[in-house]
Scaffold this motif. Structure first.
Motif, PDB file in Angstrom:
ATOM      1  N   MET A  29       0.883  -1.160   0.000  1.00 28.70           N
ATOM      2  CA  MET A  29       0.000   0.000   0.000  1.00 28.70           C
ATOM      3  C   MET A  29       0.929   1.220   0.000  1.00 28.70           C
ATOM      4  O   MET A  29       2.035   1.153   0.548  1.00 28.70           O
ATOM      5  CB  MET A  29      -0.879   0.035   1.244  1.00 28.70           C
ATOM      6  CG  MET A  29      -1.779  -1.164   1.421  1.00 28.70           C
ATOM      7  SD  MET A  29      -3.142  -1.213   0.253  1.00 28.70           S
ATOM      8  CE  MET A  29      -4.220   0.007   0.952  1.00 28.70           C
ATOM      9  N   ASP A  54      -7.718   2.567  -4.250  1.00 29.48           N
ATOM     10  CA  ASP A  54      -7.936   1.409  -3.378  1.00 29.48           C
ATOM     11  C   ASP A  54      -6.631   0.796  -2.853  1.00 29.48           C
ATOM     12  O   ASP A  54      -6.650  -0.185  -2.118  1.00 29.48           O
ATOM     13  CB  ASP A  54      -8.792   0.349  -4.057  1.00 29.48           C
ATOM     14  CG  ASP A  54      -8.106  -0.333  -5.226  1.00 29.48           C
ATOM     15  OD1 ASP A  54      -7.095   0.196  -5.748  1.00 29.48           O
ATOM     16  OD2 ASP A  54      -8.585  -1.404  -5.630  1.00 29.48           O
ATOM     17  N   ARG A  55      -5.501   1.387  -3.214  1.00 27.67           N
ATOM     18  CA  ARG A  55      -4.185   0.930  -2.719  1.00 27.67           C
ATOM     19  C   ARG A  55      -3.474   2.044  -1.938  1.00 27.67           C
ATOM     20  O   ARG A  55      -2.287   1.963  -1.682  1.00 27.67           O
ATOM     21  CB  ARG A  55      -3.309   0.503  -3.908  1.00 27.67           C
ATOM     22  CG  ARG A  55      -3.884  -0.609  -4.761  1.00 27.67           C
ATOM     23  CD  ARG A  55      -3.875  -1.948  -4.053  1.00 27.67           C
ATOM     24  NE  ARG A  55      -2.549  -2.364  -3.636  1.00 27.67           N
ATOM     25  CZ  ARG A  55      -1.620  -2.876  -4.446  1.00 27.67           C
ATOM     26  NH1 ARG A  55      -1.871  -3.058  -5.728  1.00 27.67           N
ATOM     27  NH2 ARG A  55      -0.441  -3.228  -3.961  1.00 27.67           N
ATOM     28  N   LEU A  57      -3.168   4.857   1.333  1.00 27.91           N
ATOM     29  CA  LEU A  57      -3.482   5.222   2.712  1.00 27.91           C
ATOM     30  C   LEU A  57      -3.050   6.665   2.926  1.00 27.91           C
ATOM     31  O   LEU A  57      -2.269   7.214   2.135  1.00 27.91           O
ATOM     32  CB  LEU A  57      -2.737   4.310   3.691  1.00 27.91           C
ATOM     33  CG  LEU A  57      -3.111   2.837   3.655  1.00 27.91           C
ATOM     34  CD1 LEU A  57      -2.154   2.023   4.518  1.00 27.91           C
ATOM     35  CD2 LEU A  57      -4.538   2.634   4.111  1.00 27.91           C
ATOM     36  N   GLN A 101     -12.529   6.100   1.543  1.00 32.30           N
ATOM     37  CA  GLN A 101     -11.853   5.023   0.826  1.00 32.30           C
ATOM     38  C   GLN A 101     -10.561   4.611   1.508  1.00 32.30           C
ATOM     39  O   GLN A 101     -10.270   3.423   1.628  1.00 32.30           O
ATOM     40  CB  GLN A 101     -11.566   5.414  -0.627  1.00 32.30           C
ATOM     41  CG  GLN A 101     -10.900   4.308  -1.430  1.00 32.30           C
ATOM     42  CD  GLN A 101     -11.756   3.060  -1.539  1.00 32.30           C
ATOM     43  OE1 GLN A 101     -12.873   3.116  -2.030  1.00 32.30           O
ATOM     44  NE2 GLN A 101     -11.248   1.926  -1.073  1.00 32.30           N
ATOM     45  N   THR A 102      -9.781   5.570   1.981  1.00 36.36           N
ATOM     46  CA  THR A 102      -8.524   5.203   2.634  1.00 36.36           C
ATOM     47  C   THR A 102      -8.791   4.520   3.979  1.00 36.36           C
ATOM     48  O   THR A 102      -8.016   3.647   4.378  1.00 36.36           O
ATOM     49  CB  THR A 102      -7.580   6.412   2.783  1.00 36.36           C
ATOM     50  OG1 THR A 102      -8.254   7.474   3.470  1.00 36.36           O
ATOM     51  CG2 THR A 102      -7.101   6.908   1.423  1.00 36.36           C
ATOM     52  N   GLN A 104     -11.379   2.513   4.469  1.00 35.64           N
ATOM     53  CA  GLN A 104     -11.734   1.154   4.049  1.00 35.64           C
ATOM     54  C   GLN A 104     -10.482   0.360   3.705  1.00 35.64           C
ATOM     55  O   GLN A 104     -10.382  -0.824   4.023  1.00 35.64           O
ATOM     56  CB  GLN A 104     -12.683   1.191   2.846  1.00 35.64           C
ATOM     57  CG  GLN A 104     -14.019   1.848   3.113  1.00 35.64           C
ATOM     58  CD  GLN A 104     -14.714   1.299   4.331  1.00 35.64           C
ATOM     59  OE1 GLN A 104     -14.950   0.090   4.442  1.00 35.64           O
ATOM     60  NE2 GLN A 104     -15.019   2.171   5.272  1.00 35.64           N
ATOM     61  N   ASN A 105      -9.525   1.017   3.054  1.00 37.59           N
ATOM     62  CA  ASN A 105      -8.260   0.350   2.715  1.00 37.59           C
ATOM     63  C   ASN A 105      -7.531  -0.097   3.979  1.00 37.59           C
ATOM     64  O   ASN A 105      -6.965  -1.192   4.019  1.00 37.59           O
ATOM     65  CB  ASN A 105      -7.356   1.293   1.919  1.00 37.59           C
ATOM     66  CG  ASN A 105      -7.954   1.701   0.597  1.00 37.59           C
ATOM     67  OD1 ASN A 105      -8.902   1.098   0.105  1.00 37.59           O
ATOM     68  ND2 ASN A 105      -7.409   2.754   0.015  1.00 37.59           N
ATOM     69  N   ARG A 108      -9.302  -3.121   5.460  1.00 36.01           N
ATOM     70  CA  ARG A 108      -9.042  -4.297   4.629  1.00 36.01           C
ATOM     71  C   ARG A 108      -7.610  -4.797   4.816  1.00 36.01           C
ATOM     72  O   ARG A 108      -7.376  -5.989   5.006  1.00 36.01           O
ATOM     73  CB  ARG A 108      -9.307  -3.974   3.154  1.00 36.01           C
ATOM     74  CG  ARG A 108      -9.175  -5.185   2.229  1.00 36.01           C
ATOM     75  CD  ARG A 108      -9.433  -4.829   0.772  1.00 36.01           C
ATOM     76  NE  ARG A 108      -8.354  -4.013   0.238  1.00 36.01           N
ATOM     77  CZ  ARG A 108      -8.452  -2.738  -0.100  1.00 36.01           C
ATOM     78  NH1 ARG A 108      -9.587  -2.097   0.009  1.00 36.01           N
ATOM     79  NH2 ARG A 108      -7.415  -2.082  -0.584  1.00 36.01           N
ATOM     80  N   PHE A 109      -6.646  -3.885   4.774  1.00 38.19           N
ATOM     81  CA  PHE A 109      -5.243  -4.275   4.872  1.00 38.19           C
ATOM     82  C   PHE A 109      -4.954  -4.992   6.192  1.00 38.19           C
ATOM     83  O   PHE A 109      -4.238  -5.985   6.229  1.00 38.19           O
ATOM     84  CB  PHE A 109      -4.326  -3.059   4.714  1.00 38.19           C
ATOM     85  CG  PHE A 109      -2.875  -3.417   4.756  1.00 38.19           C
ATOM     86  CD1 PHE A 109      -2.235  -3.876   3.616  1.00 38.19           C
ATOM     87  CD2 PHE A 109      -2.153  -3.335   5.936  1.00 38.19           C
ATOM     88  CE1 PHE A 109      -0.895  -4.244   3.654  1.00 38.19           C
ATOM     89  CE2 PHE A 109      -0.815  -3.701   5.978  1.00 38.19           C
ATOM     90  CZ  PHE A 109      -0.186  -4.157   4.836  1.00 38.19           C
TER      91      PHE A 109
END
Length: 121
Positions: A29, A54-55, A57, A101-102, A104-105, A108-109
């Protein structure tokens, strides 16, 4: 022999587009900090446009690299909103969209479950 997908986070990314692409290919990321708001950020800005949202942060790197308009002061986590604002301006998105979005990233990560409370700025 190919490379192994290592994964990880490139903290306070300051590399160029080539570094970002290679890192993304290895499963990393890319995290942007307050330096994305500085006047001399053209290289970071170009790279921030190429890294898929989506990748990505965002971070503050507290207590260092306070973003504009707090530059020169002690950085704090609340200032991460300025990083999201700058990335949103670069990408034609709202601060809230980048923040959501960040976040959510991040969940997820780290394989975390999002809180029942919605993410807000």
């Amino acid at each position: 022999m190919g490379f192994q997908r290592l994964g990880g986070i490139l903290h306070c990314f300051t590399g160029n587009s080539t570094h970002a692409r290679r890192s993304l290919d290895m499963g990393f990321m890319v995290s942007f900090a307050g330096n994305i708001t500085f006047r001399r950020r053209s290289r970071f800005a170009r790279t921030a446009l190429e890294v898929p949202l989506d990748r990505m942060l965002i971070e503050t790197d507290s207590p260092f690299l306070a973003p504009v308009p707090y530059r020169g002061k002690r950085n704090e986590p609340a200032f991460v909103k300025e990083v999201a604002r700058q990335l949103g301006e670069l990408r034609g998105l709202s601060t809230e969209e980048v923040g959501w979005q960040t976040a959510q990233n991040f969940y997820r990560f780290f394989s975390l479950h999002e809180s029942a409370r919605p993410f807000t700025w």
